[in-house]
Design an enzyme around this catalytic site. Structure first.
Site, PDB file in Angstrom:
ATOM      1  N   TYR A  53       0.791  -1.304  -0.034  1.00 39.65           N
ATOM      2  CA  TYR A  53      -0.047  -0.165  -0.097  1.00 39.65           C
ATOM      3  C   TYR A  53       0.945   1.175   0.007  1.00 39.65           C
ATOM      4  O   TYR A  53       1.993   1.246   0.780  1.00 39.65           O
ATOM      5  CB  TYR A  53      -0.837  -0.013   1.103  1.00 39.65           C
ATOM      6  CG  TYR A  53      -1.904  -1.153   1.267  1.00 39.65           C
ATOM      7  CD1 TYR A  53      -2.371  -1.759  -0.020  1.00 39.65           C
ATOM      8  CD2 TYR A  53      -3.001  -1.245   2.267  1.00 39.65           C
ATOM      9  CE1 TYR A  53      -3.334  -2.671   0.083  1.00 39.65           C
ATOM     10  CE2 TYR A  53      -3.964  -2.238   2.200  1.00 39.65           C
ATOM     11  CZ  TYR A  53      -4.204  -2.958   1.135  1.00 39.65           C
ATOM     12  OH  TYR A  53      -5.173  -3.790   0.985  1.00 39.65           O
ATOM     13  N   SER A 211     -13.822  -4.076  -0.237  1.00 41.36           N
ATOM     14  CA  SER A 211     -14.575  -3.393  -1.163  1.00 41.36           C
ATOM     15  C   SER A 211     -16.121  -3.766  -0.768  1.00 41.36           C
ATOM     16  O   SER A 211     -16.720  -4.004  -1.693  1.00 41.36           O
ATOM     17  CB  SER A 211     -14.378  -3.868  -2.374  1.00 41.36           C
ATOM     18  OG  SER A 211     -14.751  -2.998  -3.569  1.00 41.36           O
ATOM     19  N   PRO A 212     -16.372  -3.280   0.268  1.00 40.64           N
ATOM     20  CA  PRO A 212     -17.850  -3.602   0.538  1.00 40.64           C
ATOM     21  C   PRO A 212     -18.758  -2.570  -0.132  1.00 40.64           C
ATOM     22  O   PRO A 212     -20.174  -3.298   0.006  1.00 40.64           O
ATOM     23  CB  PRO A 212     -17.863  -3.423   2.226  1.00 40.64           C
ATOM     24  CG  PRO A 212     -16.698  -2.290   2.436  1.00 40.64           C
ATOM     25  CD  PRO A 212     -15.569  -3.013   1.637  1.00 40.64           C
ATOM     26  N   LEU A 213     -18.168  -1.582  -0.580  1.00 40.40           N
ATOM     27  CA  LEU A 213     -19.240  -0.512  -1.139  1.00 40.40           C
ATOM     28  C   LEU A 213     -18.858  -0.612  -2.651  1.00 40.40           C
ATOM     29  O   LEU A 213     -19.514   0.117  -3.467  1.00 40.40           O
ATOM     30  CB  LEU A 213     -18.952   0.632  -0.691  1.00 40.40           C
ATOM     31  CG  LEU A 213     -19.172   0.835   0.914  1.00 40.40           C
ATOM     32  CD1 LEU A 213     -19.207   2.342   1.328  1.00 40.40           C
ATOM     33  CD2 LEU A 213     -20.833   0.449   1.178  1.00 40.40           C
ATOM     34  N   GLY A 215     -16.333  -0.068  -4.518  1.00 40.73           N
ATOM     35  CA  GLY A 215     -15.967   1.056  -5.164  1.00 40.73           C
ATOM     36  C   GLY A 215     -16.672   2.455  -5.176  1.00 40.73           C
ATOM     37  O   GLY A 215     -16.418   3.290  -5.979  1.00 40.73           O
ATOM     38  N   GLY A 216     -17.652   2.402  -4.196  1.00 41.63           N
ATOM     39  CA  GLY A 216     -18.341   3.440  -4.068  1.00 41.63           C
ATOM     40  C   GLY A 216     -19.705   3.376  -4.632  1.00 41.63           C
ATOM     41  O   GLY A 216     -20.565   4.414  -4.584  1.00 41.63           O
ATOM     42  N   LEU A 218     -22.178   1.605  -3.929  1.00 39.18           N
ATOM     43  CA  LEU A 218     -23.161   1.207  -3.108  1.00 39.18           C
ATOM     44  C   LEU A 218     -23.346   2.216  -1.890  1.00 39.18           C
ATOM     45  O   LEU A 218     -24.151   1.944  -1.088  1.00 39.18           O
ATOM     46  CB  LEU A 218     -22.995  -0.334  -2.546  1.00 39.18           C
ATOM     47  CG  LEU A 218     -23.180  -1.365  -3.535  1.00 39.18           C
ATOM     48  CD1 LEU A 218     -22.670  -2.542  -3.045  1.00 39.18           C
ATOM     49  CD2 LEU A 218     -24.281  -1.706  -4.159  1.00 39.18           C
ATOM     50  N   GLY A 220     -24.504   5.426  -2.557  1.00 44.89           N
ATOM     51  CA  GLY A 220     -25.432   6.475  -2.727  1.00 44.89           C
ATOM     52  C   GLY A 220     -24.854   7.412  -3.810  1.00 44.89           C
ATOM     53  O   GLY A 220     -25.018   8.622  -4.067  1.00 44.89           O
TER      54      GLY A 220
END
Length: 328
Positions: A53, A211-213, A215-216, A218, A220
């Site tokens: 990273y 990555s629970p969303l 990449g954004g 999910l 909104g």
């Protein structure tokens, strides 16, 4: 904050894990320090990073930032369950990557130096190595555990049969083996439900979704784009994914609005309700994003809502584990 055991271990970790991939490339050091301090204030004790990273080969930029944060004292290191990873390219020579015993040992020493600590709580293999025998990998990990430099070993991006293979080899050596698997998992990406999660549950591994969303997408994204506040989802692969799934995302955001919850909170709450999940990784770029992520812990999804989410984001095949997901 809620806590749970990491897989079959006695180690207690928060139900949300602080992902640090943005520290350095997206978030400067002072803001990264402030986010980590705020995470502890919220009771988040599980931090995830990786030696690659920062994306400057061999430098471990993000690990260095975390190390300097630990060096401030205040029991910061003692409060944190620290997870990092090995596998990625850390130099230009052939043995500067992968899971050879040589690279595992050296990469661990380098991570400890950058992180300014004596012990890595969870040392994760960032990817499976198809060219290194498990006997070699486990011998290296056993050495690090015996030396007290590593406490637990985890995997990331493994298939279900890789987990089974790893645990069989560890069992022959009377070694604890893997205690966690870090996989991409969200409403839009449910492949791990076929075999990875069943394997993890069978062998006592905790699932740590990255990555629970998605990449954004999910979080909104359509509403944010309309407001002019979207930082992601408007270019590159995210834009392509949004174009592909736009009707579904629109319906999802409407469902969340009807529920009175932020889309990001619903996505995280859905993961927290899934079997085998220990802690989704949230990767805030700002303090505000971290604060808002905590809202997911207050969201309870009833059966009717879970059914609607399955209708919007169907599981792979017939749903559930294989072979029933694709056969009778």
């Amino acid at each position: 904050m809620e806590y749970t055991n990491l897989g079959r271990t006695g180690l207690s970790v928060s139900r949300l894990c602080l992902g640090t991939m943005n520290f350095g490339p997206q978030t400067d050091e002072p803001d990264s320090f402030a986010i980590m301090d705020r995470a502890l204030e919220h009771g988040i004790n599980f931090f995830d990073t990786a030696n690659v990273y920062g994306w400057k080969t061999g430098e471990g930029v993000t690990e260095q930032i975390i190390g300097r944060w630990f060096a401030q004292g205040g029991d910061r290191r003692d409060k944190v369950v620290l997870a990092t990873k090995v596998y990625g390219k850390m130099g230009e020579w052939p043995n500067d990557q992968g899971l050879s015993a040589r690279h595992i040992i050296r990469a661990c020493e380098d991570s400890l130096r950058r992180l300014q600590t004596d012990t890595i709580d969870l040392y994760q293999m960032h990817h499976v190595s198809r060219t290194t025998p498990w006997e070699e990998i486990w011998q290296a990990m056993e050495t690090l555990v015996a030396q007290g430099k590593v406490l637990y070993v985890g995997s990331s991006n493994f298939a279900g049969w890789h987990i089974a293979q790893a645990q069989a080899a560890a069992g022959r050596r009377n070694f604890l083996g893997l205690v966690s698997e870090q996989s991409i998992y969200n409403l839009l990406t449910r492949h791990v439900e076929l075999e990875v999660i069943p394997a993890a549950q069978h062998y006592g591994l905790g699932i740590i979704p990255w990555s629970p969303l998605h990449g954004g997408l999910l979080s909104g994204i359509i509403r944010k784009m309309a407001e002019g506040s979207a930082a992601r989802g408007t270019s590159g692969r995210a834009a392509d994914a949004l174009a592909e799934h736009r009707p579904t995302i629109e319906a999802y955001e409407k469902l969340c609005a009807d529920l009175g919850h932020d889309p990001a909170d619903v996505s995280l709450a859905w993961l927290l309700s899934r079997p085998g999940v220990t802690a989704p990784i949230v990767g805030p770029r700002t303090m505000d994003q971290l604060d808002r992520n905590l809202g997911a812990l207050d969201v309870t999804l009833d059966e009717a809502t879970l059914t609607k989410l399955d209708e919007l984001f169907p599981p792979v095949g017939n749903g559930g584990p294989g072979p029933e997901a694709w056969a009778w």
